[in-house]
Design an enzyme around this catalytic site. Structure first.
Site, PDB file in Angstrom:
ATOM      1  CD  GLU A   1      -1.852  -2.337   1.528  1.00 33.07           C
ATOM      2  OE1 GLU A   1      -0.689  -2.613   1.920  1.00 33.07           O
ATOM      3  OE2 GLU A   1      -2.767  -3.180   1.487  1.00 33.07           O
TER       4      GLU A   1
ATOM      5  CG  HIS B   1      -9.402  -6.447   8.733  1.00 32.50           C
ATOM      6  ND1 HIS B   1      -8.132  -6.513   9.255  1.00 32.50           N
ATOM      7  CD2 HIS B   1      -9.347  -7.090   7.539  1.00 32.50           C
ATOM      8  CE1 HIS B   1      -7.355  -7.184   8.409  1.00 32.50           C
ATOM      9  NE2 HIS B   1      -8.067  -7.536   7.366  1.00 32.50           N
TER      10      HIS B   1
HETATM   11  C1  LIG Z   1      -2.088  -4.346   4.557  1.00 36.84           C
HETATM   12  C2  LIG Z   1      -3.115  -5.270   4.064  1.00 36.84           C
HETATM   13  N1  LIG Z   1      -3.496  -5.203   2.772  1.00 36.84           N
HETATM   14  C3  LIG Z   1      -4.425  -6.049   2.296  1.00 36.84           C
HETATM   15  C4  LIG Z   1      -5.005  -6.975   3.115  1.00 36.84           C
HETATM   16  C5  LIG Z   1      -6.069  -7.912   2.568  1.00 36.84           C
HETATM   17  N2  LIG Z   1      -5.532  -9.252   2.463  1.00 36.84           N
HETATM   18  C6  LIG Z   1      -5.721 -10.134   3.454  1.00 36.84           C
HETATM   19  S1  LIG Z   1      -4.925 -11.542   3.179  1.00 36.84           S
HETATM   20  C7  LIG Z   1      -4.328 -11.039   1.707  1.00 36.84           C
HETATM   21  C8  LIG Z   1      -3.474 -11.951   0.914  1.00 36.84           C
HETATM   22  C9  LIG Z   1      -2.258 -12.388   1.648  1.00 36.84           C
HETATM   23  O1  LIG Z   1      -1.695 -13.491   1.048  1.00 36.84           O
HETATM   24  P1  LIG Z   1      -0.451 -14.272   1.643  1.00 36.84           P
HETATM   25  O2  LIG Z   1       0.437 -13.323   2.361  1.00 36.84           O
HETATM   26  O3  LIG Z   1       0.144 -15.060   0.557  1.00 36.84           O
HETATM   27  O4  LIG Z   1      -1.064 -15.222   2.758  1.00 36.84           O
HETATM   28  P2  LIG Z   1      -2.084 -16.439   2.574  1.00 36.84           P
HETATM   29  O5  LIG Z   1      -3.445 -15.844   2.593  1.00 36.84           O
HETATM   30  O6  LIG Z   1      -1.767 -17.120   1.308  1.00 36.84           O
HETATM   31  O7  LIG Z   1      -1.883 -17.299   3.782  1.00 36.84           O
HETATM   32  C10 LIG Z   1      -4.758  -9.746   1.440  1.00 36.84           C
HETATM   33  C11 LIG Z   1      -4.456  -8.980   0.224  1.00 36.84           C
HETATM   34  C12 LIG Z   1      -4.613  -6.993   4.466  1.00 36.84           C
HETATM   35  N3  LIG Z   1      -5.147  -7.846   5.348  1.00 36.84           N
HETATM   36  N4  LIG Z   1      -3.658  -6.154   4.908  1.00 36.84           N
END
Ligand SMILES: Cc1ncc(C[n+]2csc(CCOP(=O)(O)OP(=O)(O)O)c2C)c(N)n1
Ligand SMILES: [Mg+2]
Lengths: 327, 328
Positions: free
Chosen positions: A60, A129
């Site tokens: 971000e 959130h």
């Molecule tokens: C700063 C932030 N941006 C966006 C999100 C929304 N979000 C939650 S999980 C996620 C994907 C994360 O993927 P990864 O790190 O690969 O973990 P996984 O879900 O595969 O365990 C996103 C974009 C968030 N929680 N925090």
């Protein structure tokens, strides 16, 4: 006029502005191939291609700053935060770079950027959130902040935001994405100016000042109050900054009683500012102290019952109205 | 789980049983979510069980662990009862975060599980802080910091890695690479071909591990941890794994193919460890069935426990905003 959802209205606004100006692009997490985490950008990748509808990594601070930089040289970025809770990761860019550049450069660099996305508590997402960010952002000179509550306002305000020559935050109401409302047909240009409130319902006994997710709440309460012979006027701020003082004062002059209902926390809040301005400018119009209904001053608990206790609701609003009406 | 002595290895059958508990817990959580007993966002760990099981098997109970929002398994692996985990999902006072945190914010202070963090990568600097405190107090501990492939493009991740390397802190960065961050594949999010190469940029030793293989995860992390215990330093492990379900309960996962999912399912971490143990005569079919039956019963009982537990009281709403007292 036809009925569309808040989500579709935003989608139309994006499409129309992308169509109108080749300098406009949309960037954010999952906006392109996934069609948006909340499907606001549905179909835009297909229509405008990957040059203008751009998926980002989870970065971000990086892509918000990229937007500010691109705006310095004349592009008009629309930066989507998947939710405004995540905009806090980009706080430095949104609060320090975007709004200060014009002043710091002695007017050489204005920043025509739109930051948009869902804002405010949804359902049981817990403390990290559930942020409403309007208090934070509206306190920053150089930022403009709007909070549409209806599909029509969502479309008109977003289009205006994209055309503004300054950083504008469009704080969308996540819980209203699927709500419906009447909006002008696509061939009719719909621009709603920033800084213009709208009376969503006329009334004579009390002014309920609201915005975003609290607008439908206030309208519902007004209908209930009607049955008890209390006539509530609903003033939807639509823009937090600039703030439409005139619309507020006009309503106060009519009803002489005010309740402000906000979706953010009480301390240093939007309602505190509105309250200050009313007592400063139209003190003599007031027949009762102003009451604010907002979130409780606590981080958001996950538990459903506690969450409900934290948020403004119909019971709290009705009690506040009765109090100012001495009913 | 019993306290482990240095050099001792955790019983593999016990670890298989943990993996089964995680799997059954997540399946039941999914069902309870659909029945609307659970609210908010809910991210399941199914398919990734060998990662957390292997990692905790490589450390002692008083080493620190911290993770992101896909955290039910990490809490269970750290001995948080299924009851406390399910109750948290139900938002009950008996939950591991008193019903205030929810699925994404599981904590267990007593068992050194430091959360459950829902802002992507925001906990990576916290992990470095945990490791800093270990070194500051000259303790014989390490920190295990779990995060997803999506976290490695956040500024806080990069700042944290540099700090850890600069101060030579006792921490293992464990990237659970399940190939996707929501709908974004690693290929579309990261400029490097290999995630592990991120570590090299900070002069942190890195390894790639097969995350579907419990033993490989355990042995590799054990080796790293023993090196850290000799002389404090950070390390990075890219654990290659896969989540069988969508990103969260609301994600249909239409960005990937059935064949891809099937490929990984055939390489299931539970099936693999079971086969290894069976082949070596350490586990019979009957024993496995019994373990699975127990896991299912434990989880079923946790649903009942959660159902019957009280809600957090309304009059305590303000009790957890500020802590009482002050240092004197
Ligand atoms: C700063 C932030 N941006 C966006 C999100 C929304 N979000 C939650 S999980 C996620 C994907 C994360 O993927 P990864 O790190 O690969 O973990 P996984 O879900 O595969 O365990 C996103 C974009 C968030 N929680 N925090
Ligand atoms: Mg991932």
């Amino acid at each position: 006029m036809r009925e569309i959802t808040y989500r579709q209205a935003l989608n139309e606004a994006l499409a129309e502005e992308l169509e109108r100006d080749p300098n406009v692009f949309l960037m954010g997490e999952e906006v392109a191939e996934y069609n948006g985490a909340y499907k606001v950008s549905q179909g835009l990748l297909e229509r405008f291609g990957p040059r203008r509808i751009i998926d980002t990594p989870i970065s971000e601070n990086g892509f918000a700053g990229l937007g500010v930089g691109a705006a310095m040289v004349g592009l008009r970025p629309i930066i989507e935060f998947m939710t405004f809770s995540f905009s806090l990761v980009a706080f430095d860019q949104v609060v320090n770079n975007a709004p200060n550049m014009f002043t710091m450069s002695g007017g050489q660099f204005n920043i025509p950027i739109t930051f948009r996305g869902p804002n405010g508590p949804a359902h049981q997402l817990g403390a990290t959130h559930s942020h409403a960010t309007e208090n934070l952002y509206a306190s920053v000179p150089g930022l403009k902040v709007c909070t549409p509550a209806t599909p029509r306002d969502a479309k008109g305000l977003l289009k205006t935001a994209v055309r503004d020559n300054n950083p504008v935050l469009v704080l969308e109401a996540e819980l209203l994405y699927s709500s419906k409302g009447m909006v002008e047909p696509p061939d009719e240009e719909l621009l709603i100016p920033l800084g213009k409130a709208e009376v969503k319902r006329e009334g004579s006994d009390v002014s309920i000042i609201c915005y975003a997710q609290t607008v439908p709440l206030a309208l519902k309460v007004a209908a209930q109050l009607e049955e008890e012979d209390i006539s509530a006027e609903i003033v939807d701020l639509r823009s937090i900054k600039p703030l439409d003082e005139k619309a507020i004062f006009d309503s106060v002059a009519k009803t002489h009683r005010v309740v402000i209902v906000e979706q953010d926390h009480p301390f240093c809040g939007v309602g505190a500012e509105v309250c200050y301005r009313i007592q400063k400018s139209v003190f003599d119009e007031l027949d009762a102290p102003i009451i604010r209904v907002s979130q409780e001053d606590v981080p958001m608990p996950y538990n459903e019952r506690l969450e409900r206790a934290v948020l403004p609701n119909a019971d709290k609003l009705i009690a506040a109205v009765k109090k100012v009406c001495y009913a | 789980m019993t306290a482990m002595q240095p050099g001792e290895q955790r019983d593999e059958v016990e670890m298989l049983s943990l993996m089964l508990l995680i799997r059954r817990f997540e399946e039941r959580a999914s069902q309870q979510y659909q029945a609307q007993k659970i609210g908010g966002f809910c991210h399941l760990y199914i398919g990734q069980e060998a990662v957390v099981a292997g990692a905790v098997a490589a450390v002692r109970d008083d080493d620190y662990i911290i993770t992101a929002y896909r955290d039910h398994a990490h809490a269970l692996a750290r001995g948080t009862s299924a009851n406390a985990c399910m109750a948290e999902l139900f938002g009950k006072e008996t939950g591991c975060s008193r019903g205030l945190g929810g699925s994404m914010h599981f904590f267990n202070r007593q068992n050194h599980m430091y959360g459950g963090h829902a802002i992507v990568a925001a906990h990576v600097p916290l992990a470095v802080g945990l490791a800093f405190a270990i070194k500051y107090r000259d303790e014989d501990r390490v920190t295990l910091c779990f995060f997803g492939d999506g976290a490695i493009n956040q500024g806080s991740f990069h700042e944290a890695l540099n700090l850890a390397a600069l101060y030579k802190l006792p921490i293992v960065f464990i990237c659970e690479n399940n190939l996707f961050a929501m709908g974004t594949s690693v290929k579309r999010s990261t400029s490097l071909k290999q995630i592990v190469d991120r570590a090299e940029g900070y002069d942190i030793p890195g390894e790639i591990v097969d995350g579907m293989n419990f033993r490989e995860v355990r042995d590799k992390i054990a080796e790293i941890v023993s090196s850290i215990r000799k002389e404090s330093h950070p390390a990075f492990v890219e654990v290659q794994t896969y989540r069988y379900r969508g990103h969260s309960m609301s994600d249909p996962a239409s960005y990937r193919t059935k064949q891809e999912l099937e490929k990984y399912r055939l390489d299931d971490p539970i099936t693999r460890l079971r086969a290894q143990l069976t082949r070596e005569g350490k586990l019979t079919h009957e024993q496995f069935d019994l373990l699975d039956k127990r896991a299912k019963e434990t989880v079923l009982a946790s649903v009942k426990f959660a159902e019957e537990s009280p809600q957090p009281p309304l009059d305590k709403l303000y009790d957890y905003t500020y802590a009482n007292g002050a240092n004197s």
